[in-house]
Structures are given as C-alpha cells and as structure tokens.
Design a protein around this motif. Structure first.
Motif, PDB file in Angstrom:
ATOM      1  N   MET A   1       0.692  -1.274   0.152  1.00  0.00           N
ATOM      2  CA  MET A   1      -0.016   0.077  -0.075  1.00  0.00           C
ATOM      3  C   MET A   1       0.972   1.477   0.033  1.00  0.00           C
ATOM      4  O   MET A   1       0.307   2.289  -0.753  1.00  0.00           O
ATOM      5  N   ALA A   2       1.825   1.493   0.760  1.00  0.00           N
ATOM      6  CA  ALA A   2       2.846   2.496   0.747  1.00  0.00           C
ATOM      7  C   ALA A   2       3.224   2.783  -0.591  1.00  0.00           C
ATOM      8  O   ALA A   2       3.480   3.689  -0.808  1.00  0.00           O
ATOM      9  N   GLU A   3       3.832   1.534  -1.303  1.00  0.00           N
ATOM     10  CA  GLU A   3       4.300   1.826  -2.557  1.00  0.00           C
ATOM     11  C   GLU A   3       3.455   2.341  -3.643  1.00  0.00           C
ATOM     12  O   GLU A   3       3.666   3.410  -4.244  1.00  0.00           O
ATOM     13  N   ALA A   4       2.150   2.147  -3.458  1.00  0.00           N
ATOM     14  CA  ALA A   4       1.163   2.562  -4.529  1.00  0.00           C
ATOM     15  C   ALA A   4       1.002   4.195  -3.972  1.00  0.00           C
ATOM     16  O   ALA A   4       0.888   4.969  -4.964  1.00  0.00           O
ATOM     17  N   ALA A   5       1.155   4.414  -2.822  1.00  0.00           N
ATOM     18  CA  ALA A   5       0.701   5.860  -2.371  1.00  0.00           C
ATOM     19  C   ALA A   5       1.960   6.608  -2.747  1.00  0.00           C
ATOM     20  O   ALA A   5       2.083   7.708  -3.196  1.00  0.00           O
ATOM     21  N   ARG A   6       3.417   6.095  -2.724  1.00  0.00           N
ATOM     22  CA  ARG A   6       4.430   6.797  -3.190  1.00  0.00           C
ATOM     23  C   ARG A   6       4.477   6.954  -5.024  1.00  0.00           C
ATOM     24  O   ARG A   6       4.714   8.156  -5.240  1.00  0.00           O
ATOM     25  N   GLN A   7       3.754   6.002  -5.416  1.00  0.00           N
ATOM     26  CA  GLN A   7       3.812   6.222  -7.095  1.00  0.00           C
ATOM     27  C   GLN A   7       2.775   7.368  -7.394  1.00  0.00           C
ATOM     28  O   GLN A   7       3.044   8.070  -8.178  1.00  0.00           O
ATOM     29  N   ARG A   8       1.657   7.320  -6.582  1.00  0.00           N
ATOM     30  CA  ARG A   8       0.705   8.286  -6.780  1.00  0.00           C
ATOM     31  C   ARG A   8       1.321   9.731  -6.511  1.00  0.00           C
ATOM     32  O   ARG A   8       1.031  10.717  -7.376  1.00  0.00           O
ATOM     33  N   ALA A   9       2.054   9.849  -5.342  1.00  0.00           N
ATOM     34  CA  ALA A   9       2.689  11.191  -5.029  1.00  0.00           C
ATOM     35  C   ALA A   9       3.761  11.500  -6.021  1.00  0.00           C
ATOM     36  O   ALA A   9       3.714  12.896  -6.451  1.00  0.00           O
ATOM     37  N   GLU A  10       4.318  10.590  -6.620  1.00  0.00           N
ATOM     38  CA  GLU A  10       5.416  10.855  -7.663  1.00  0.00           C
ATOM     39  C   GLU A  10       4.714  11.408  -8.986  1.00  0.00           C
ATOM     40  O   GLU A  10       5.197  12.071  -9.599  1.00  0.00           O
ATOM     41  N   ARG A  11       3.743  10.688  -9.297  1.00  0.00           N
ATOM     42  CA  ARG A  11       2.892  11.121 -10.578  1.00  0.00           C
ATOM     43  C   ARG A  11       2.587  12.543 -10.372  1.00  0.00           C
ATOM     44  O   ARG A  11       2.463  13.394 -11.394  1.00  0.00           O
ATOM     45  N   ARG A  12       1.978  12.768  -9.164  1.00  0.00           N
ATOM     46  CA  ARG A  12       1.363  14.109  -8.733  1.00  0.00           C
ATOM     47  C   ARG A  12       2.333  15.271  -9.104  1.00  0.00           C
ATOM     48  O   ARG A  12       2.331  16.278  -9.507  1.00  0.00           O
ATOM     49  N   GLY A  13       3.440  14.756  -8.494  1.00  0.00           N
ATOM     50  CA  GLY A  13       4.793  15.728  -8.540  1.00  0.00           C
ATOM     51  C   GLY A  13       5.091  15.964 -10.035  1.00  0.00           C
ATOM     52  O   GLY A  13       5.279  17.078 -10.385  1.00  0.00           O
ATOM     53  N   ARG A  14       5.218  15.060 -10.696  1.00  0.00           N
ATOM     54  CA  ARG A  14       5.641  15.191 -12.372  1.00  0.00           C
ATOM     55  C   ARG A  14       4.646  15.918 -12.921  1.00  0.00           C
ATOM     56  O   ARG A  14       4.977  16.693 -13.860  1.00  0.00           O
ATOM     57  N   THR A  15       3.446  15.663 -12.577  1.00  0.00           N
ATOM     58  CA  THR A  15       2.276  16.520 -13.183  1.00  0.00           C
ATOM     59  C   THR A  15       2.518  18.056 -12.972  1.00  0.00           C
ATOM     60  O   THR A  15       2.185  18.756 -13.772  1.00  0.00           O
ATOM     61  N   GLY A  16       2.651  18.100 -11.540  1.00  0.00           N
ATOM     62  CA  GLY A  16       2.801  19.455 -11.157  1.00  0.00           C
ATOM     63  C   GLY A  16       3.937  20.335 -11.972  1.00  0.00           C
ATOM     64  O   GLY A  16       3.891  21.421 -11.952  1.00  0.00           O
ATOM     65  N   GLU A  17       4.993  19.708 -11.999  1.00  0.00           N
ATOM     66  CA  GLU A  17       6.365  20.125 -12.666  1.00  0.00           C
ATOM     67  C   GLU A  17       5.811  20.599 -14.170  1.00  0.00           C
ATOM     68  O   GLU A  17       6.336  21.674 -14.782  1.00  0.00           O
TER      69      GLU A  17
END
Length: 123
Positions: A1-17
């Motif tokens: 579950m923590a891995e999925a949350a980390r991947q969502r945060a990474e995607r959100r960060g890339r989209t924000g950039e």
C-alpha cells in the motif's frame, strides 16, 4: 500500500512540474532544465527570463498554503547547493542574476508563482 501511495505522489509531482513549466513558458520564461539531479541536490525547474535565472521548486498540493509552506530551510539549502553546482558549470550565465522561486500547483486552479521565495542566509 505504501508503494502505491508513493507512486501516486510521484505522478502528482511530475504532473505539477509539467504544469509549472507550461505556466512559466506562458509567462515568457525559457525552461533550461527540468528535474535536474546533481550530486549535491535536485532542482525541479531552471528557467530564464531576460538576464535572470530562476531555480524553481514546484509543490503540488491540494491546499495552496500547504504547498507554499512545504519547502523546509534544509530543502532550500539543498536547492541552493544544486544551483551553485549548475551555475559553476555554465560560465555563459556568470553575469546573470539568479533567484529561488516556488510554484504552488493545486487541482483546478492556476499555479501560484512566488518569485524570490527564499534567499541564502535567511531562514
């Protein structure tokens, strides 16, 4: 579950950039680097406008205030070291001014660009 949350945060960060880079381009900036990794730190975006280099930290958060307060003094120090590293290897920018900016990206809102958000030596 923590891995999925980390991947969502990474995607959100890339989209924000990506959104922040588009926003800066629309404001007349030229993107020189994105997602720069150096031995001493990381920088989300490096942009220029006129004779100014902006080292930009992007924070994608649901709340603007959370985004604006998300960079710690230690985080700014890492960005500063990475900026020094980058500038030392680009003598063509030696006579340019430079600053540290923050862009807050929220869902369904225009990004907020805080120019000169931090200065070395000032907590």
């Amino acid at each position: 579950m923590a891995e999925a949350a980390r991947q969502r945060a990474e995607r959100r960060g890339r989209t924000g950039e990506t959104l922040a880079a588009i926003f800066l381009r629309l404001k007349g900036y030229r993107i020189l680097e994105a997602r720069l990794r150096t031995p001493v730190g990381e920088i989300d975006l490096i942009a220029s406008k006129g004779r100014i280099i902006a080292f930009v930290e992007v924070k994608a958060r649901a709340n603007r205030d959370h985004a604006l307060g998300a960079v710690t003094p230690a985080g700014w120090q890492r960005i500063s070291r990475a900026a020094d590293f980058w500038m030392a290897r680009r003598p063509r920018y030696a006579d340019f001014g430079w600053r540290y900016d923050l862009i807050a990206v929220q869902p369904w809102r225009l990004p907020v660009h805080l120019r000169d958000a931090w200065r070395p030596g000032i907590a």
